[in-house]
Design a protein around this motif. Structure first.
Motif, short mmCIF file in Angstrom:
data_model
loop_
_atom_site.label_atom_id
_atom_site.label_comp_id
_atom_site.label_asym_id
_atom_site.label_seq_id
_atom_site.Cartn_x
_atom_site.Cartn_y
_atom_site.Cartn_z
N PRO A 1 32.28 -5.58 41.69
CA PRO A 1 31.47 -6.79 41.84
C PRO A 1 30.09 -6.71 41.18
CG PRO A 1 31.63 -5.61 43.93
CD PRO A 1 32.58 -4.96 42.98
N ASP A 2 29.54 -5.53 41.08
CA ASP A 2 28.22 -5.38 40.45
C ASP A 2 28.26 -5.65 38.96
OD1 ASP A 2 27.21 -4.73 42.91
OD2 ASP A 2 27.14 -2.57 42.54
N SER A 3 29.46 -5.66 38.37
CA SER A 3 29.56 -5.88 36.93
C SER A 3 29.75 -7.36 36.56
CB SER A 3 30.71 -5.05 36.35
OG SER A 3 31.96 -5.58 36.77
N LEU A 4 29.87 -8.22 37.57
CA LEU A 4 30.02 -9.66 37.29
C LEU A 4 28.73 -10.22 36.69
CD1 LEU A 4 31.93 -10.86 40.45
CD2 LEU A 4 32.77 -10.91 38.11
N VAL A 5 28.92 -11.05 35.66
CA VAL A 5 27.79 -11.70 35.00
C VAL A 5 28.09 -13.18 34.82
CG1 VAL A 5 27.00 -9.60 33.80
CG2 VAL A 5 28.73 -11.07 32.73
N LYS A 6 27.09 -13.93 34.45
CA LYS A 6 27.24 -15.38 34.27
C LYS A 6 28.38 -15.70 33.30
CE LYS A 6 24.56 -19.51 33.34
NZ LYS A 6 23.22 -20.06 33.07
N ALA A 7 28.58 -14.87 32.30
CA ALA A 7 29.64 -15.11 31.32
C ALA A 7 31.02 -15.12 31.97
CB ALA A 7 29.58 -14.05 30.22
N ASP A 8 31.19 -14.40 33.07
CA ASP A 8 32.49 -14.40 33.77
C ASP A 8 32.79 -15.79 34.32
OD1 ASP A 8 33.22 -11.59 33.53
OD2 ASP A 8 31.55 -11.20 34.89
N ILE A 9 31.79 -16.45 34.87
CA ILE A 9 31.98 -17.80 35.42
C ILE A 9 32.17 -18.80 34.28
CG2 ILE A 9 30.98 -19.61 36.85
CD1 ILE A 9 31.85 -17.00 38.35
N ILE A 10 31.40 -18.64 33.22
CA ILE A 10 31.56 -19.52 32.06
C ILE A 10 32.98 -19.42 31.52
CG2 ILE A 10 30.83 -19.87 29.66
CD1 ILE A 10 27.98 -19.02 30.62
N HIS A 11 33.52 -18.21 31.45
CA HIS A 11 34.89 -18.02 30.97
C HIS A 11 35.89 -18.76 31.87
CE1 HIS A 11 38.47 -16.19 29.34
NE2 HIS A 11 38.80 -15.76 30.55
N LEU A 12 35.70 -18.67 33.17
CA LEU A 12 36.61 -19.38 34.09
C LEU A 12 36.55 -20.88 33.85
CD1 LEU A 12 35.89 -17.43 37.39
CD2 LEU A 12 37.93 -17.26 35.94
N ARG A 13 35.37 -21.40 33.66
CA ARG A 13 35.23 -22.84 33.38
C ARG A 13 35.90 -23.20 32.06
NH1 ARG A 13 28.95 -22.64 35.03
NH2 ARG A 13 29.17 -22.95 37.27
#
Length: 104
Positions: free
Chosen positions: A36-48
């Motif tokens: 979980p510490d490696s999650l970044v904003k780009a992960d959410i952008i990718h999901l979108r």
């Protein structure tokens, strides 16, 4: 969902014949669970970009949180794990009613 697809996902979600939205969500959930510490904003952008709504991302994250908590408690208190029939019954219940408490 087709039992063969479920088996394929359990074997390896990366190669299972599933929708790319589901594949992206499973990748996110794996990262959320294991790193979980490696999650970044780009992960959410990718999901979108893969077509997941913010509501879907939130709900997937919430279910992950709940399962992670339950698993830790189950391990600590040595809960009995249901057999395949019991797990299928629980799964049908959750599919029908979701994770919200029933009115009561």
């Amino acid at each position: 969902m087709d039992e063969d697809i479920v088996d394929a996902v359990l074997k390896d979600w990366r190669t299972a014949p599933i929708d790319e939205r589901l594949r992206a969500a499973l990748g996110y959930l794996e990262k959320l669970t294991l790193a979980p510490d490696s999650l970044v904003k780009a992960d959410i952008i990718h999901l979108r970009e893969c077509g997941l709504t913010d509501e879907a991302i939130y709900e997937a994250s919430y279910v992950c949180l709940m399962f992670s908590t339950i698993v830790r408690l189950a391990d600590a208190f040595e809960f009995e794990v249901p057999n395949a029939k019991g797990a299928a019954k629980d799964g049908r219940y959750l599919y029908t009613f979701g994770y919200k408490p029933l009115p009561g």
